[in-house]
Design a protein around this motif. Structure first.
Motif, PDB file in Angstrom:
ATOM      1  N   ARG A  75     -62.534  41.464 -90.060  1.00 56.44           N
ATOM      2  CA  ARG A  75     -61.107  42.151 -90.673  1.00 56.44           C
ATOM      3  C   ARG A  75     -61.371  43.501 -91.411  1.00 56.44           C
ATOM      4  N   ALA A  76     -62.582  43.527 -92.188  1.00 55.36           N
ATOM      5  CA  ALA A  76     -62.822  44.827 -92.633  1.00 55.36           C
ATOM      6  C   ALA A  76     -63.258  45.904 -91.782  1.00 55.36           C
ATOM      7  N   LEU A  77     -64.227  45.452 -90.866  1.00 58.71           N
ATOM      8  CA  LEU A  77     -64.730  46.350 -89.983  1.00 58.71           C
ATOM      9  C   LEU A  77     -63.880  46.996 -88.904  1.00 58.71           C
ATOM     10  N   ILE A  78     -62.834  46.339 -88.509  1.00 60.21           N
ATOM     11  CA  ILE A  78     -62.013  46.956 -87.639  1.00 60.21           C
ATOM     12  C   ILE A  78     -61.414  48.342 -88.036  1.00 60.21           C
ATOM     13  N   MET A  79     -61.466  48.508 -89.524  1.00 62.64           N
ATOM     14  CA  MET A  79     -60.580  49.826 -89.744  1.00 62.64           C
ATOM     15  C   MET A  79     -61.820  50.793 -89.776  1.00 62.64           C
ATOM     16  N   ASN A  80     -63.131  50.502 -89.298  1.00 69.54           N
ATOM     17  CA  ASN A  80     -64.107  51.615 -89.234  1.00 69.54           C
ATOM     18  C   ASN A  80     -64.533  52.255 -90.705  1.00 69.54           C
ATOM     19  N   PRO A  81     -64.743  51.243 -91.562  1.00 75.20           N
ATOM     20  CA  PRO A  81     -64.871  51.902 -93.055  1.00 75.20           C
ATOM     21  C   PRO A  81     -66.566  52.616 -93.150  1.00 75.20           C
ATOM     22  N   VAL A  82     -66.527  53.772 -94.053  1.00 77.15           N
ATOM     23  CA  VAL A  82     -67.583  54.291 -93.944  1.00 77.15           C
ATOM     24  C   VAL A  82     -68.668  53.439 -94.834  1.00 77.15           C
ATOM     25  N   VAL A  83     -68.085  52.615 -95.560  1.00 79.70           N
ATOM     26  CA  VAL A  83     -69.041  51.518 -96.222  1.00 79.70           C
ATOM     27  C   VAL A  83     -68.374  50.269 -96.244  1.00 79.70           C
ATOM     28  N   LEU A  84     -69.256  49.077 -96.312  1.00 82.12           N
ATOM     29  CA  LEU A  84     -68.488  47.838 -96.489  1.00 82.12           C
ATOM     30  C   LEU A  84     -69.077  47.090 -97.626  1.00 82.12           C
ATOM     31  N   LEU A  85     -67.994  46.828 -98.683  1.00 80.60           N
ATOM     32  CA  LEU A  85     -68.415  46.323 -99.673  1.00 80.60           C
ATOM     33  C   LEU A  85     -68.146  44.715 -99.914  1.00 80.60           C
ATOM     34  N   LEU A  86     -69.308  43.981-100.234  1.00 82.50           N
ATOM     35  CA  LEU A  86     -69.237  42.224-100.155  1.00 82.50           C
ATOM     36  C   LEU A  86     -69.473  42.044-101.646  1.00 82.50           C
ATOM     37  N   ASP A  87     -68.437  40.937-101.938  1.00 88.86           N
ATOM     38  CA  ASP A  87     -68.683  40.418-103.047  1.00 88.86           C
ATOM     39  C   ASP A  87     -69.258  38.945-103.109  1.00 88.86           C
ATOM     40  N   GLU A  88     -70.321  38.593-103.232  1.00 89.78           N
ATOM     41  CA  GLU A  88     -70.861  37.381-103.240  1.00 89.78           C
ATOM     42  C   GLU A  88     -70.669  36.900-101.879  1.00 89.78           C
ATOM     43  N   PRO A  89     -71.174  37.378-100.859  1.00 93.23           N
ATOM     44  CA  PRO A  89     -70.935  36.882 -99.513  1.00 93.23           C
ATOM     45  C   PRO A  89     -71.337  35.572 -99.076  1.00 93.23           C
ATOM     46  N   THR A  90     -72.312  35.153 -99.872  1.00 97.02           N
ATOM     47  CA  THR A  90     -72.959  33.755 -99.407  1.00 97.02           C
ATOM     48  C   THR A  90     -72.691  32.603-100.461  1.00 97.02           C
ATOM     49  N   SER A  91     -71.896  32.935-101.477  1.00 95.14           N
ATOM     50  CA  SER A  91     -71.864  31.862-102.441  1.00 95.14           C
ATOM     51  C   SER A  91     -71.419  30.631-102.176  1.00 95.14           C
ATOM     52  N   ALA A  92     -70.462  30.455-101.190  1.00 96.03           N
ATOM     53  CA  ALA A  92     -69.611  29.370-100.622  1.00 96.03           C
ATOM     54  C   ALA A  92     -70.522  28.919 -99.333  1.00 96.03           C
ATOM     55  N   LEU A  93     -71.522  29.221 -98.869  1.00 96.20           N
ATOM     56  CA  LEU A  93     -72.444  28.796 -97.797  1.00 96.20           C
ATOM     57  C   LEU A  93     -73.551  27.932 -97.903  1.00 96.20           C
ATOM     58  N   ASP A  94     -73.754  27.183 -97.108  1.00 98.02           N
ATOM     59  CA  ASP A  94     -75.152  26.352 -97.220  1.00 98.02           C
ATOM     60  C   ASP A  94     -76.024  27.389 -96.612  1.00 98.02           C
ATOM     61  N   PRO A  95     -77.591  27.122 -97.059  1.00101.24           N
ATOM     62  CA  PRO A  95     -78.495  28.119 -96.349  1.00101.24           C
ATOM     63  C   PRO A  95     -78.547  28.604 -95.116  1.00101.24           C
ATOM     64  N   GLN A  96     -78.307  27.310 -94.246  1.00102.57           N
ATOM     65  CA  GLN A  96     -78.271  28.067 -92.611  1.00102.57           C
ATOM     66  C   GLN A  96     -77.165  29.021 -92.475  1.00102.57           C
ATOM     67  N   ARG A  97     -75.881  28.824 -93.124  1.00 99.78           N
ATOM     68  CA  ARG A  97     -74.804  29.777 -92.692  1.00 99.78           C
ATOM     69  C   ARG A  97     -75.249  31.045 -93.577  1.00 99.78           C
ATOM     70  N   SER A  98     -75.750  31.071 -94.741  1.00100.57           N
ATOM     71  CA  SER A  98     -76.103  32.149 -95.486  1.00100.57           C
ATOM     72  C   SER A  98     -77.083  33.133 -94.544  1.00100.57           C
ATOM     73  N   ALA A  99     -77.931  32.501 -93.743  1.00101.77           N
ATOM     74  CA  ALA A  99     -78.934  33.228 -92.839  1.00101.77           C
ATOM     75  C   ALA A  99     -78.279  33.709 -91.800  1.00101.77           C
ATOM     76  N   ASP A 100     -77.142  33.079 -91.397  1.00104.65           N
ATOM     77  CA  ASP A 100     -76.439  33.551 -90.210  1.00104.65           C
ATOM     78  C   ASP A 100     -75.810  34.977 -90.874  1.00104.65           C
ATOM     79  N   VAL A 101     -74.908  34.825 -91.898  1.00102.03           N
ATOM     80  CA  VAL A 101     -74.279  36.064 -92.282  1.00102.03           C
ATOM     81  C   VAL A 101     -75.458  37.125 -92.654  1.00102.03           C
ATOM     82  N   ARG A 102     -76.533  36.968 -93.168  1.00101.28           N
ATOM     83  CA  ARG A 102     -77.470  37.992 -93.181  1.00101.28           C
ATOM     84  C   ARG A 102     -78.146  38.599 -92.045  1.00101.28           C
ATOM     85  N   THR A 103     -78.070  37.951 -91.141  1.00 97.56           N
ATOM     86  CA  THR A 103     -78.523  38.480 -89.654  1.00 97.56           C
ATOM     87  C   THR A 103     -77.442  39.286 -89.112  1.00 97.56           C
ATOM     88  N   LEU A 104     -76.226  38.869 -89.413  1.00 92.28           N
ATOM     89  CA  LEU A 104     -74.951  39.452 -88.821  1.00 92.28           C
ATOM     90  C   LEU A 104     -74.984  40.850 -89.682  1.00 92.28           C
TER      91      LEU A 104
END
Lengths: 244, 514
Positions: A154-183
């Motif tokens: 939703r944030a990326l579709i607006m083609n921002p110059v910079v993407l800001l993320l606040d605690e992107p993995t706080s709610a995720l288990d280790p596997q999901r958090s690794a997925d987000v990291r890859t992304l």
């Protein structure tokens, strides 16, 4: 380029951000670390242009937001806000819209895109995160990791110059958090700029090019990640890193 | 305790040991005996003496009304008549406040022994109860505004199709109904004459005592023609109480002849030579009006009243739903002064009874030159009242939307209005819908308060028709069916809408995400 110069933010007489300065080039990733209440999220919100600050300057790309221009030039503030996309810790997807609806809302009503084009761009983004089959689901039908990826789309579709993320993995288990990291890694490889607030050094290791350690509103330490991790200059940084 | 009982039973022991104490106890016990006996005779006399009589003080002066000097007391010539009759019978009059429209039913249910309330004998009442002989003969007077030149008789009202006001279920109302004149029933004479003054109705037909008290001295009114009709005020008595009827009749005879009644009527400025017939003649003939009732007509009237109820409920809800928005926005985001004013509005309308607000609007606004018809007053009044409630529903609903939703919208480049319309509002509506449905159903029922300002809605219709037929049960059931027929589809539809909005979370239960 992202440059923050002598930034101060005072709320009701309390200094939340005290004289913060740093600079790093575009296409890189900045990780902001620190305890809860150290001013990390306030700094992120200032970078996004969503909240005002008391004094100092923030330059994102070619636009410079100064403390003095606070609230004076509304058009400028809207321009400044367009430079960044933000993903909050609690994702705040729009619960009344589908996944696709969440992503195309701003293109349709802010950019005034054709629905067909907006949908095509949205599906393309969803494909990258493996969610193209969930486009007609509602947010509460998704898992935490899926919601995270939708919020990023939703944030990326607006083609921002910079993407800001606040605690992107706080709610995720280790596997999901690794997925987000890859992304996010893939996204950076395309030359995008990221600012990530996280309490987890492990998540930032190998992802962030620069680290900023904040304590009680102060920028205690700023530098390239390997250097900050292996050879912190300030004893407070050393103390913080020793917990990991 | 034990020892004292022992003393009483062993006199000898007493005599020997403490004779003084014994006489003392003897004295005390005889004192108790006398007291108890006195108490018995006293309460016995009380029960014998009380003549309970029912009346409705809202019928107003000069019958019975709140004493302006002492709001805890009722005064009026009917009260004095009842007291005089009771005194003549060697009893004590005891007033039981009752509702005019249910007065016959209350008498039959033994809420009191007798009715004294400017009560007219009618054919329909004669089927239910018996009457005393008349103690006052009244005539009817038609009153119009002094600027009205065209009405000089009831016939003029028929010819010109004018609206005539009178009291609920009295000789005048039955006469008007009989002549098929467009009339509006009021619960009290003040309301009728006020509406005449404000031009909401064209004429008022009222018993002369009331006309004397409320209209004769008002310079804005004039009499339209001479008094007509010859009606009588009597006491109403239960069918089985023929002995009481006989006693009251002879008391009335005595009080008419010895001038007690004349003195009371003169005091209240009601005496005229017309009354001499009651003194001189043994049997006075008077006219009796009858309330006709027919079920088909009643159902048509109820349907009409239901229509007005629907109009009131929907009209008021539209006002409330729309007016609630600026109130909520003003209260949440307005500058200090606006916030303050919105708070005053909300607290005023929530903190005072809607009934009082309606009366205030109906009788208060004409003073500053705004005269609305009753139905519009009710519609606007209920709308203003419910707007205060809706604003709070909105406020709660908006506060339930996380403020970060605004931040996310702004960061996506949405300006405040767009963010509000596309993101915040749809979420708030979901939260607001159930309490709003609730309020609408409550509003449906609150339309019955419009009775206070003589709007002919469903509850008013019920009271009046039930009074005419005395069939509170059957008509009550019919009226409930009317109300349910209106509110059930509404709640059904609202629930469907809620479910539609909740659809995504329902799907979740069936097919949880990964």
């Amino acid at each position: 380029m992202i440059k923050v110069d002598s930034l101060y933010k005072r709320v009701n007489g309390t200094e939340i951000i005290k004289n913060v300065s740093f600079e790093f080039p575009a296409g890189k990733v900045l990780g902001i670390i620190g305890e809860s209440g150290s001013g990390k999220t306030s700094l992120l919100l200032s970078l996004s242009g969503l909240t005002y600050f008391t004094s100092g300057k923030i330059t994102v790309n070619s636009l410079t937001f100064t403390g003095e221009s606070n609230g004076r030039d509304k058009d400028f503030i809207w321009e400044f806000r367009k430079q960044s996309g933000i993903v909050f810790q609690h994702l705040y997807l729009f619960p009344h819209l589908t996944v696709l609806g969440n992503i195309i809302e701003a293109p349709l009503h802010v950019l005034k895109e054709e629905r067909g084009l907006a949908e095509a761009r949205a599906v393309e983004l969803l494909k990258k995160v493996g969610l193209e089959n969930s486009k007609d689901k509602y947010p509460d039908e998704l898992s935490g990791g899926e919601q995270q990826r939708v919020a990023i789309c939703r944030a990326l579709i607006m083609n921002p110059v910079v993407l800001l993320l606040d605690e992107p993995t706080s709610a995720l288990d280790p596997q999901r958090s690794a997925d987000v990291r890859t992304l996010l890694n893939d996204y950076v490889k395309q030359g995008h700029t990221l600012v990530i607030v996280s309490h987890s050094i492990n998540f930032l290791r190998g992802l962030a090019d620069y680290l900023l350690y904040m304590d009680e509103g102060e920028a205690v330490e700023f530098g390239e990640t390997p250097e900050v991790l292996s050879n912190p200059r300030d004893s407070r940084t050393h103390e913080f890193l020793s917990h990991f | 305790m034990n020892t004292s009982v022992h003393y009483l039973f062993s006199e000898r022991y007493f005599d020997n040991i403490c004779p003084k104490d014994f006489t003392e106890i003897k004295k005390v016990s005889s004192f108790f005996l006398i007291t108890v006996l006195c108490l018995f005779t006293f309460t016995g006399a009380m029960a014998q003496q009380a003549l309970t009589y029912g009346g409705d003080p809202s019928g107003g002066a000069p019958y019975m009304f709140t004493d302006p000097e002492n709001p805890n007391r009722y005064i009026g010539y009917e009260i004095e008549i009842a007291e005089a009759v009771a005194k003549q019978l060697g009893m004590k009059a005891e007033f039981i406040r009752t509702d005019w429209e249910a007065i016959v039913a209350s008498l039959k249910n033994k809420k009191f022994d007798v009715i004294f309330d400017g009560f007219e004998p009618t054919a329909d009442r004669a089927r239910e109860i018996i009457f005393s002989k008349p103690y006052y003969l009244f005539r009817l007077q038609l009153t119009v505004h002094k600027n009205n030149k065209e009405i000089n008789s009831l016939e003029d009202c028929i010819r010109l199709n004018k609206k005539v006001g009178t009291l609920v279920n009295c000789a005048a109302s039955r006469l008007l109904e009989d002549k098929k004149i467009n009339y509006r029933p009021y619960a009290d004479p003040v309301g009728a004459y006020k509406d005449l003054e404000y031009g909401r109705i064209d004429a008022v037909l009222m018993d002369i005592p009331m006309e004397m008290f409320y209209a004769r001295s008002n310079p804005n009114f004039r009499n339209a023609g001479e008094p007509f009709h010859k009606g009588a005020y009597v006491a109403g008595i239960r069918k089985e109480d023929t002995l009481l009827q006989k006693k009251i009749n002879s008391a009335i005879d005595t009080l008419l002849r010895n001038g007690t009644f004349e003195k009371i009527f003169r005091k209240w400025d009601m005496w005229d030579d017309f009354q001499l017939q009651l003194v001189d003649q043994k049997e006075v003939k008077y006219e009796i009006t009858e309330k006709k009732f027919d079920w088909i007509e009643a159902l048509i009237k109820l349907a009409h009243a239901a229509g007005i109820t629907i109009l009131l409920a929907f009209g008021a809800m539209i006002i409330a739903v729309i007016l609630g928005i600026p109130l909520a926005v003003g209260q949440m985001y307005g500058p200090k002064l606006i916030r303050y004013l919105c708070n005053i509005y909300i607290e005023f309308f929530r903190g005072t009874p809607v009934l009082v607000q309606l009366l205030f609007l109906y009788f208060g606004l004409p003073v500053i030159g705004i005269t609305l018809p009753g139905w519009l007053t009710a519609l606007v009044g209920l709308g203003l009242n419910y707007a205060a409630y809706e604003s709070q529903v909105y406020r709660a609903a908006f506060q339930a939307v996380p403020s970060r939703q605004w931040d996310v919208s702004y960061s996506l480049g949405m300006k405040p209005f767009l963010a509000f319309r596309r993101i915040i509002l749809p979420q708030a509506v979901r939260t607001a819908l159930p309490p709003m449905t609730n309020d609408f159903v409550a509003l449906f029922k609150d339309t019955s308060t419009a009775f206070a300002i003589s709007v002919w809605e469903l509850a008013t219709a019920y009271r009046e028709l039930a009074n005419a037929t005395q069939s509170y049960l059957l008509l009550g059931a019919v009226v409930c069916v009317f109300y349910l027929a209106m509110s059930l589809p509404l709640t059904h539809y609202a629930r469907k809408l809620e479910n539609k909005l909740k659809r995504s979370s329902q799907k979740l239960e069936k097919a949880p995400g990964t």
